[in-house]
Enzyme design. Structure first.
Site, short mmCIF file in Angstrom:
data_model
loop_
_atom_site.label_atom_id
_atom_site.label_comp_id
_atom_site.label_asym_id
_atom_site.label_seq_id
_atom_site.Cartn_x
_atom_site.Cartn_y
_atom_site.Cartn_z
N THR A 1 1.10 -1.63 0.08
CA THR A 1 -0.20 0.04 0.24
C THR A 1 1.22 0.91 -0.15
O THR A 1 1.90 1.54 0.75
CB THR A 1 -1.17 -0.57 1.77
N GLU B 1 0.44 -2.37 13.32
CA GLU B 1 -0.61 -2.20 12.17
C GLU B 1 -1.77 -2.98 13.21
O GLU B 1 -3.03 -2.63 12.57
CB GLU B 1 0.16 -3.05 11.18
#
Ligand SMILES: Cc1cc2nc3c(=O)[nH]c(=O)nc-3n(C[C@H](O)[C@H](O)[C@H](O)COP(=O)(O)OP(=O)(O)OC[C@H]3O[C@@H](n4cnc5c(N)ncnc54)[C@H](O)[C@@H]3O)c2cc1C
Length: 424
Positions: free
Chosen positions: A152, A235
């Site tokens: 990403t 995360e």
């Protein structure tokens, strides 16, 4: 980061008074954003929890929070939002040398350097420790070859959190190193991947004899697995909405420039609310379409709402745990809740929308949002570790259940059978 000595800490009121005085003297809403961020970051008030010699003030979480509240009360713009602040900075603070922290943290906080996470590979997502991208030493540098995928934001990143194999002759978890990897160089090719919702937020990244200085090693040679676990723990916290504080929506030049910078950065993530199922839209759309007379549907909506409230409370616990400096199991629980809610919301949207849910585009239901929910929700239970992997983590680390059987964790990586041979 070492704990500050409690006896030498200022009180809450002293921190607030110092911060207020600094913002009174320095916050000018018409200053160019870059100039303001430099001033703020160098003052230590952007990231007051960071060490004093590394752009912070060495404050423990509760006092750092008090200082940040003063920043908000002043209406001032804070540090940049993004993966750099949310994942790279806490990882560097825990594992990188102070010298490397000094080099990298400033660009993260000012927003000059955005980051991406170079973990997953075509054959190694859940089995991350089986990664085959490899590096060999060449003087003061390492030469990196391999492929990453689902990266990403790689298309705009200045640095990547890179996991590579540096020793194939030891068991797989023991031969991995973690680098702060410069993305803009020959030998790095970033190609966007088109998703089924039409977006292209992630990429494949090809590394062909790319270079990274030895000085950018984070956490010691072959010590990358422990560093990766820190990044992954943070995360999982992102599921609790810890991406960073957005700048104030209105104000002078500084706020406008910060809002534009954040909007540009967050374009990559525009579909993430749809990925999470948009449970907030189910009841309003049902009401608008006159579906509230359907008792079974109403029960489904009520169950979804209950699930969502329970998850919000768990997410709040995750926030508190992170603020206290101990990201823990709440992150995994929250992430799993997020997947369950996304699926339940997508099912409810389908029941509410009926055949309309198959139409996409701006003229379809809710300007196309419902259709985007239905094709984005599968990503929720994959990104940041799949549901099955979260179950394993909760089973082993939270409930203390026996470890999953493994056939390849104790043998030299070179002997592990895989369909990729390039790390050997
Ligand atoms: C929106 C999104 C953004 C992403 N961004 C990034 C990024 O920025 N950087 C990055 O590095 N990666 C990123 N990823 C990749 C993501 O981390 C991986 O997709 C994920 O870890 C799963 O790996 P995989 O795709 O290889 O699936 P696999 O590991 O091949 O899994 C396939 C299936 O097998 C199951 N499975 C695998 N192992 C086990 C096991 N031991 N027990 C039970 N079931 C198992 C899985 O649960 C899954 O259902 C992103 C993914 C998504 C969807």
């Amino acid at each position: 980061m070492s704990e500050p000595d409690a006896s030498s800490l200022p009180s809450d009121e002293e921190v607030r008074a110092d911060a207020r005085a600094w913002f009174d003297a320095n916050w000018d809403p018409e200053r160019p954003l870059t100039e303001w961020r430099d001033l703020l970051v160098d003052s230590g008030w952007a990231c007051p929890g960071w060490p004093a010699d590394r752009y912070g003030r060495g404050l423990p979480p509760d006092l750092a929070r008090a200082a940040t509240e003063e920043l908000r009360s002043a209406g001032a713009v804070g540090a940049a939002v993004g993966v750099g602040m949310a994942l790279a900075a806490p990882t560097l603070l825990e594992h990188a040398s102070p010298a490397l922290q000094r080099v990298l943290l400033r660009g993260i906080a000012t927003g000059r350097d955005t980051w991406c996470q170079l973990f997953s590979e075509p054959s190694n997502g859940s089995d991350l420790a089986g990664l085959t991208t490899h590096a060999r030493r060449d003087g003061d540098e390492w030469i990196v070859t391999g492929q990453k995928v689902w990266t990403t934001g790689a298309h705009h990143a200045a640095y990547g959190m890179l996991l590579v194999r540096t020793d194939p002759d030891v068991p797989k978890h023991q031969g991995i190193s973690y680098f702060a990897f410069p993305m803009r160089q020959d030998g790095v090719v970033v190609r966007p991947l088109r998703q089924m919702n039409g977006r292209a937020s992630f990429n494949e990244v090809f590394l062909d004899e790319a270079r990274v200085p030895h000085a950018n090693l984070v956490g010691g040679l072959h010590g990358g697995w422990a560093v990766a676990r820190t990044t992954l723990a943070h995360e999982r916290g992102l599921a609790a909405g810890l991406f960073g504080s957005l700048p104030p929506a209105s104000g002078g030049r500084t706020c406008q420039e910060a809002a534009a910078e954040a909007a540009e950065y967050l374009k990559t993530y525009e579909w993430y609310p749809q990925r999470a199922g948009r449970p907030d839209l189910v009841a309003p759309v049902a009401r608008r379409l006159g579906r509230f007379g359907d008792a079974v549907l109403c029960q489904e909506i009520a169950a979804l709402h209950t699930q969502q409230r329970a998850a919000q409370i768990t997410a709040q616990r995750a926030v508190e745990a992170r603020r206290a400096g101990r990201p823990g199991p709440e992150g995994s629980l929250g992430k799993l809740h997020g997947s369950n809610i996304a699926r339940a919301a997508a099912a409810a949207h389908s029941h509410v929308a009926g055949a309309h849910g198959m139409l996409s585009g701006p003229e379809s239901l809710e300007g196309g949002i419902v259709a985007e929910v239905l094709v984005s929700v599968p990503g929720q239970s994959i990104a940041g570790g799949t549901d099955e992997i979260q179950h394993d983590i909760i089973g082993e680390r939270v409930l203390g259940l026996p470890k999953e059987p493994s056939v390849d964790a104790d043998i030299p990586f070179r002997q592990v059978r895989t369909n990729r041979r390039d790390a050997r």
